[in-house]
Design a protein around this motif. Structure first.
Motif, PDB file in Angstrom:
ATOM      1  N   LEU A 111       0.845  -1.185   0.000  1.00 44.92           N
ATOM      2  CA  LEU A 111       0.000   0.000   0.000  1.00 44.92           C
ATOM      3  C   LEU A 111       0.890   1.247   0.000  1.00 44.92           C
ATOM      4  CD1 LEU A 111      -3.102   0.150   0.167  1.00 44.92           C
ATOM      5  CD2 LEU A 111      -2.880   0.383   2.648  1.00 44.92           C
ATOM      6  N   ASP A 115      -4.830   9.737   0.317  1.00 50.34           N
ATOM      7  CA  ASP A 115      -5.228   8.621  -0.533  1.00 50.34           C
ATOM      8  C   ASP A 115      -4.261   7.475  -0.237  1.00 50.34           C
ATOM      9  OD1 ASP A 115      -6.545   7.156  -2.423  1.00 50.34           O
ATOM     10  OD2 ASP A 115      -6.168   8.507  -4.097  1.00 50.34           O
ATOM     11  N   ALA A 116      -4.680   6.284  -0.502  1.00 55.04           N
ATOM     12  CA  ALA A 116      -3.780   5.130  -0.369  1.00 55.04           C
ATOM     13  C   ALA A 116      -4.076   4.183  -1.516  1.00 55.04           C
ATOM     14  CB  ALA A 116      -3.975   4.438   0.973  1.00 55.04           C
ATOM     15  N   LEU A 117      -3.038   3.748  -2.186  1.00 51.67           N
ATOM     16  CA  LEU A 117      -3.219   2.971  -3.418  1.00 51.67           C
ATOM     17  C   LEU A 117      -2.584   1.603  -3.262  1.00 51.67           C
ATOM     18  CD1 LEU A 117      -2.300   6.077  -5.488  1.00 51.67           C
ATOM     19  CD2 LEU A 117      -4.545   4.985  -5.532  1.00 51.67           C
ATOM     20  N   GLY A 118      -3.302   0.603  -3.738  1.00 52.53           N
ATOM     21  CA  GLY A 118      -2.868  -0.772  -3.523  1.00 52.53           C
ATOM     22  C   GLY A 118      -2.584  -1.511  -4.815  1.00 52.53           C
ATOM     23  N   GLU A 160      -2.945  -0.666  -8.823  1.00 51.30           N
ATOM     24  CA  GLU A 160      -3.237   0.752  -9.023  1.00 51.30           C
ATOM     25  C   GLU A 160      -1.969   1.521  -9.416  1.00 51.30           C
ATOM     26  OE1 GLU A 160      -6.969   2.124  -6.612  1.00 51.30           O
ATOM     27  OE2 GLU A 160      -5.527   1.304  -5.186  1.00 51.30           O
ATOM     28  N   ALA A 198     -13.737  10.237  -7.243  1.00 52.80           N
ATOM     29  CA  ALA A 198     -13.576   9.736  -5.876  1.00 52.80           C
ATOM     30  C   ALA A 198     -13.299  10.897  -4.918  1.00 52.80           C
ATOM     31  CB  ALA A 198     -12.446   8.715  -5.821  1.00 52.80           C
TER      32      ALA A 198
END
Lengths: 284, 153
Positions: free
Chosen positions: B57, B73-76, B79, B140
């Protein structure tokens, strides 16, 4: 959206609260408490997943609160309440041993039968998680009846999340996929940040085989339904739980009217393709 | 071992490309790993890379005086992290931090921009894909701005 019975018939006896005693109280976060209630005398009919009870804080007023308890323990009412108005604050101030009034159960249930042999996706936003917890309890107790079981939960901040101990336990299960996100966080938060809809593209389910139950603020449910549709879930397999100001609980007063439907009587659980056209009418 | 082009094609941004285009893009890519807490990039620095998260993450942080470091924001996995490489002035707007061990494919944005200048078809295609990504993130963010779980909903 079929109606159930004649309103007057439904109202007979349903307007009188029965006394229930608080047997357990748990603080979930800064403004949410879970009350466990047992009847002082006569009990209400068993409450099902998705249904609600009118809880009466004596001398203050009544509010509709969804069941957040285990449907396998029907005698005990379990309600998770956000202390936000006069009545809910009075309810949350009750202590074990105190008595309140309860009427119900009202409304329809989550259609658990449509999820059988399919993937079940539960999407909760904010205080939308409590009405889904009975479904999750049921699905976990009958784990063989559904395929993939997915819980996606979005909150405002980490401090606003509900059932954090249970979430941690659920995340440890191999037969349940749990993903949690918050809209805003400090850098010590180790989870996802962003709206709950962002969890849908990567969630572990087959859209062709999935049934989704969604609860949260109306705008969140709208965007969630869109994200589910984008993923390939068909509208007749998306169900939402609606919220409007409910007063009588039996379809008499009309406070919860949404176009041709009364949410306390015909809902609160609706199929997305049935309710979505009404949500587009701004005046309703 | 899987090749880079076979990994990047799994991202929607790079899906349905022809093999030649994939190889062009993969030529600007390399595998990378960040330990938990390590920064991928820092706000204000030149943005000449972007990442496709494979594992872990990545948090996007901003420092707000008197409030500290906020995560926006946090992207996994699957993504894309970073689009500042695509538009001038090519500077990171936020700080990217590995919340946990992150495995990612790192793309050299300057290299890719050069290839896009030479191959306008590739450039148009990439710009279209990243525009879709930007729209998703914008929507979003708008939903986040509504603060739908707040008291006034």
């Amino acid at each position: 959206m079929a109606t159930t019975a004649e309103p007057v018939e439904l109202a007979r006896g349903a307007m009188t609260p029965l006394p229930y005693r608080v047997v357990r109280k748990r603080r979930e976060n800064h403004d949410n408490w879970t009350l466990e209630l047992e009847p002082v005398g006569a009990a209400l009919d068993p409450i099902g997943p998705g249904q609600f009870t009118m809880l009466y804080a004596f001398g203050v007023g009544e509010v509709p609160i969804s069941s957040s308890g285990d449907p396998a323990e029907p005698r005990r009412l379990v309600h998770t309440i956000r202390a936000v108005g006069a009545v809910t604050k009075a309810l949350c101030a009750l202590r074990p041993g105190d008595v309140l009034g309860a009427r119900g159960p009202f409304g329809n249930r989550w259609p658990l039968e449509v999820a059988e042999r399919r993937d079940l996706v539960l999407v909760g936003g904010g205080v939308g998680l409590p009405p889904l917890r009975p479904v999750l309890y049921h699905a976990l107790a009958h784990r063989g009846t559904v395929g993939e079981l997915v819980l996606l939960y979005g909150g405002r901040t980490p401090a606003d999340l509900l059932f954090t101990r249970e979430l941690a336990r659920w995340r440890g299960r191999l037969d349940l996929h749990v993903d949690v996100t918050v809209d805003a966080a400090r850098s010590d938060w180790r989870g996802r940040v962003g709206v709950v809809t962002k969890l849908i593209p990567g969630a572990r389910f087959e859209p062709d085989e999935a049934v989704a139950f969604v609860v949260g603020p109306e705008v969140m449910m709208r965007f969630t339904a869109r994200a589910l549709l984008d993923r390939g879930v068909t509208p007749e397999r998306i169900w939402v739980s609606m919220e409007r100001t409910m007063r009588c609980g039996v379809g008499l007063c009309g406070h919860c009217q949404l176009g041709p439907t009364l949410i306390c009587r015909d809902g609160p659980v609706y199929r997305w393709d049935e309710i979505e056209p009404l949500l587009e009418v701004h005046e309703l | 071992m899987r090749t880079l082009d076979s990994l990047i094609v799994e991202s929607p941004v790079f899906s349905n490309l022809d093999q030649e285009q994939l190889e062009l893009i993969a030529g600007c890519a390399s595998n990378t790993v960040f330990r938990a807490g390590e920064r991928l990039f820092r706000e204000g620095d030149p943005a000449d890379t972007f990442f496709l998260v494979r594992h872990g993450l990545v948090a996007l942080d901003a420092y707000v005086p008197n409030r500290g470091q906020l995560t926006l924001d946090a992207l996994g996995p699957g993504e894309i992290v970073g689009w500042s490489w695509l538009v001038p002035p090519y500077r990171w707007q936020f700080t990217g931090r590995a919340v946990e061990l992150v495995r990612a494919i790192q793309f050299d944005g300057a290299c890719l921009r050069g290839k896009c200048d030479d191959d306008t078809k590739l450039g148009y295609m990439l710009l279209t894909r990243f525009s879709a990504l930007l729209v998703d993130r914008l929507q979003a963010t708008r939903l986040q701005l509504m603060d739908v779980y707040g008291d006034d909903r």
